[in-house]
Scaffold this active site. Structure first.
Site, PDB file in Angstrom:
ATOM      1  N   GLY A   1       0.552  -4.906   0.882  1.00 47.75           N
ATOM      2  CA  GLY A   1      -0.619  -4.976   0.005  1.00 47.75           C
ATOM      3  C   GLY A   1      -0.350  -5.727  -1.293  1.00 47.75           C
TER       4      GLY A   1
ATOM      5  N   GLU B   1       4.303  -5.051   7.341  1.00 47.51           N
ATOM      6  CA  GLU B   1       3.527  -3.970   7.995  1.00 47.51           C
ATOM      7  C   GLU B   1       3.965  -3.716   9.439  1.00 47.51           C
ATOM      8  OE1 GLU B   1       2.271  -6.177   5.916  1.00 47.51           O
ATOM      9  OE2 GLU B   1       0.717  -5.268   4.665  1.00 47.51           O
TER      10      GLU B   1
ATOM     11  N   ALA C   1       0.865  -1.176   0.000  1.00 45.70           N
ATOM     12  CA  ALA C   1       0.000   0.000   0.000  1.00 45.70           C
ATOM     13  C   ALA C   1       0.904   1.229   0.000  1.00 45.70           C
ATOM     14  CB  ALA C   1      -0.888  -0.014   1.233  1.00 45.70           C
TER      15      ALA C   1
ATOM     16  N   GLU D   1      -0.740  -9.236  -0.444  1.00 45.06           N
ATOM     17  CA  GLU D   1      -2.175  -9.447  -0.203  1.00 45.06           C
ATOM     18  C   GLU D   1      -2.948  -9.552  -1.522  1.00 45.06           C
ATOM     19  OE1 GLU D   1      -1.982  -6.054   2.613  1.00 45.06           O
ATOM     20  OE2 GLU D   1      -3.247  -7.312   3.879  1.00 45.06           O
TER      21      GLU D   1
HETATM   22  N1  CAA Z   1       4.574   3.066  -1.003  1.00 49.75           N
HETATM   23  C1  CAA Z   1       4.996   4.218  -1.572  1.00 49.75           C
HETATM   24  N2  CAA Z   1       6.176   4.336  -2.211  1.00 49.75           N
HETATM   25  C2  CAA Z   1       6.956   3.254  -2.260  1.00 49.75           C
HETATM   26  C3  CAA Z   1       6.597   2.025  -1.689  1.00 49.75           C
HETATM   27  C4  CAA Z   1       5.338   1.951  -1.034  1.00 49.75           C
HETATM   28  N3  CAA Z   1       4.858   0.817  -0.491  1.00 49.75           N
HETATM   29  N4  CAA Z   1       7.599   1.136  -1.893  1.00 49.75           N
HETATM   30  C5  CAA Z   1       8.546   1.793  -2.579  1.00 49.75           C
HETATM   31  N5  CAA Z   1       8.167   3.068  -2.801  1.00 49.75           N
HETATM   32  C6  CAA Z   1       8.909   4.121  -3.502  1.00 49.75           C
HETATM   33  C7  CAA Z   1      10.115   4.576  -2.694  1.00 49.75           C
HETATM   34  O1  CAA Z   1       9.738   5.528  -1.723  1.00 49.75           O
HETATM   35  C8  CAA Z   1      11.011   5.140  -3.778  1.00 49.75           C
HETATM   36  O2  CAA Z   1      10.543   6.413  -4.130  1.00 49.75           O
HETATM   37  P1  CAA Z   1      11.611   7.606  -4.470  1.00 49.75           P
HETATM   38  O3  CAA Z   1      12.340   7.108  -5.689  1.00 49.75           O
HETATM   39  O4  CAA Z   1      10.710   8.776  -4.748  1.00 49.75           O
HETATM   40  O5  CAA Z   1      12.497   7.745  -3.276  1.00 49.75           O
HETATM   41  C9  CAA Z   1      10.724   4.222  -4.978  1.00 49.75           C
HETATM   42  O6  CAA Z   1       9.457   3.586  -4.700  1.00 49.75           O
HETATM   43  C10 CAA Z   1      11.771   3.137  -5.132  1.00 49.75           C
HETATM   44  O7  CAA Z   1      11.881   2.448  -3.890  1.00 49.75           O
HETATM   45  P2  CAA Z   1      13.307   2.161  -3.177  1.00 49.75           P
HETATM   46  O8  CAA Z   1      14.283   3.243  -3.506  1.00 49.75           O
HETATM   47  O9  CAA Z   1      13.040   1.892  -1.730  1.00 49.75           O
HETATM   48  O10 CAA Z   1      13.735   0.817  -3.947  1.00 49.75           O
HETATM   49  P3  CAA Z   1      14.697  -0.330  -3.397  1.00 49.75           P
HETATM   50  O11 CAA Z   1      14.954  -1.207  -4.563  1.00 49.75           O
HETATM   51  O12 CAA Z   1      15.845   0.239  -2.667  1.00 49.75           O
HETATM   52  O13 CAA Z   1      13.794  -1.141  -2.327  1.00 49.75           O
HETATM   53  C11 CAA Z   1      11.798  -2.241  -1.537  1.00 49.75           C
HETATM   54  C12 CAA Z   1      12.681  -1.860  -2.751  1.00 49.75           C
HETATM   55  C13 CAA Z   1      12.543  -3.229  -0.639  1.00 49.75           C
HETATM   56  C14 CAA Z   1      10.528  -2.846  -2.082  1.00 49.75           C
HETATM   57  C15 CAA Z   1      11.488  -0.948  -0.719  1.00 49.75           C
HETATM   58  O14 CAA Z   1      11.025   0.059  -1.598  1.00 49.75           O
HETATM   59  C16 CAA Z   1      10.459  -1.141   0.357  1.00 49.75           C
HETATM   60  O15 CAA Z   1      10.779  -1.691   1.395  1.00 49.75           O
HETATM   61  N6  CAA Z   1       9.226  -0.661   0.117  1.00 49.75           N
HETATM   62  C17 CAA Z   1       8.186  -0.707   1.109  1.00 49.75           C
HETATM   63  C18 CAA Z   1       7.611  -2.087   1.275  1.00 49.75           C
HETATM   64  C19 CAA Z   1       6.567  -2.104   2.353  1.00 49.75           C
HETATM   65  O16 CAA Z   1       6.836  -1.846   3.509  1.00 49.75           O
HETATM   66  N7  CAA Z   1       5.319  -2.434   1.985  1.00 49.75           N
HETATM   67  C20 CAA Z   1       4.218  -2.493   2.899  1.00 49.75           C
HETATM   68  C21 CAA Z   1       3.443  -1.215   2.877  1.00 49.75           C
HETATM   69  S1  CAA Z   1       2.226  -1.165   4.150  1.00 49.75           S
HETATM   70  C22 CAA Z   1       0.887  -2.002   3.555  1.00 49.75           C
HETATM   71  O17 CAA Z   1       0.932  -2.595   2.495  1.00 49.75           O
HETATM   72  C23 CAA Z   1      -0.323  -1.928   4.439  1.00 49.75           C
HETATM   73  C24 CAA Z   1      -1.494  -2.738   4.044  1.00 49.75           C
HETATM   74  O18 CAA Z   1      -1.499  -3.959   4.113  1.00 49.75           O
HETATM   75  C25 CAA Z   1      -2.733  -2.066   3.702  1.00 49.75           C
END
Ligand code: CAA
Length: 256
Positions: free
Chosen positions: A110, A133, A65, A113
């Site tokens: 998400g 999460e 998400a 999911e």
């Molecule tokens: N939401 C918004 N933006 C996201 C994102 C997310 N879930 N995941 C990645 N991005 C964005 C980053 O902020 C980054 O943006 P900028 O270039 O503007 O800085 C861009 O995508 C590229 O990401 P990274 O630089 O972090 O890429 P990476 O290759 O170094 O890492 C990754 C990849 C391990 C997937 C890392 O991006 C990450 O950990 N992302 C978050 C994953 C996460 O925690 N997901 C769960 C979200 S909570 C949820 O989903 C709740 C629910 O159930 C409803």
């Protein structure tokens, strides 16, 4: 129908849905969720849409998400967002369309999911799955706590949700989270192969089988078995069993 974040292609009776929001690794905001909802609503109107493959553009299937979006949530907004994600994923889960998640890269939060709401999951050897999460001070909000436990049981679901760890495709296969792992360049052809196998079977049979499996998860054994026999029987109101059974006995391929 044109979408901003989804690329839809129909090839050999299979609908390919590619999520493409590359600036955020395909993260799900209200717009992407809304498009997924509209896409399925549209596909469901047409009976000839029987199998869909969902994948992501670039190095992510879906990275979760939208984190930036959630930062300023209050409880009401958070409830609405969770409710929206759950309702879109319920639509996919309960659709008459059989769905295959072709997990090309990160399927986190998400994103995992969404894959869990699909009927079958095939992962590229480069994929990473997980429910991170808790590392954000959250819990999964788009059905992950409920679908994962039903898929793999309490022990593995607790490990995945409570550690928030990421797992390789090979680990996910061993844990029962994905059905199959392929080389990245073979992911879509493997998904196509599975889709074609499903398409070659009785149309009513595959839709009713999915419906009964999903109903059974929510019901008692007794209730599920009742649904099974009622559906087994109702298929004989259609021509499909006649054709399938005759084809076997006449040593030919069925023409459903
Ligand atoms: N939401 C918004 N933006 C996201 C994102 C997310 N879930 N995941 C990645 N991005 C964005 C980053 O902020 C980054 O943006 P900028 O270039 O503007 O800085 C861009 O995508 C590229 O990401 P990274 O630089 O972090 O890429 P990476 O290759 O170094 O890492 C990754 C990849 C391990 C997937 C890392 O991006 C990450 O950990 N992302 C978050 C994953 C996460 O925690 N997901 C769960 C979200 S909570 C949820 O989903 C709740 C629910 O159930 C409803």
């Amino acid at each position: 129908m044109e979408f901003k974040y989804l690329k839809i292609e129909r090839k050999e009776d299979i609908t390919f849905i590619e999520i493409n929001r590359s600036e955020a690794l395909n993260a799900l905001n209200e717009d992407v969720l809304g498009e997924l909802n509209d896409c399925f609503e549209n596909l469901e109107k047409e009976k000839s849409n029987r199998v869909a493959v969902i994948t992501g553009q670039g190095k992510a299937f879906v990275a979760g998400a939208d984190i930036a979006k959630m930062r300023d949530f209050d409880p009401t907004k958070a409830y609405e967002f969770s409710n929206l994600g759950q309702s879109v994923f319920n639509k996919i889960d309960r659709s008459h369309i059989i769905t295959i998640a072709a997990i090309n890269g990160f399927a986190l939060g998400g994103g995992m999911e969404l894959a869990l709401a699909c009927d079958i999951r095939i992962a590229s050897s480069k994929a990473k799955v997980g429910l991170p999460e808790v590392s954000l001070g959250l819990i999964p909000g788009f059905g992950g706590t409920q679908r994962l436990v039903r898929l793999v049981g309490t022990g593995i679901a607790c490990e995945v949700v409570l550690t928030g760890n990421q797992y390789s495709a090979a680990e996910a296969l061993q844990m029962g989270i994905v059905n199959k792992v392929t080389e990245p360049e073979e992911l879509l052809s493997e998904a196509t192969k599975m889709a074609k196998a499903i398409l070659s079977r009785g149309t009513n049979a595959i839709q009713q089988a999915k419906r009964v499996i999903k109903l059974g998860i929510e019901d008692s054994m007794e209730g599920g078995l009742y649904q099974e026999k009622a559906t087994f029987s109702s298929l004989f109101n259609t021509q499909e069993p006649k054709e399938g059974l005759s084809a076997f006995l006449e040593k030919r391929k069925p023409n459903f």
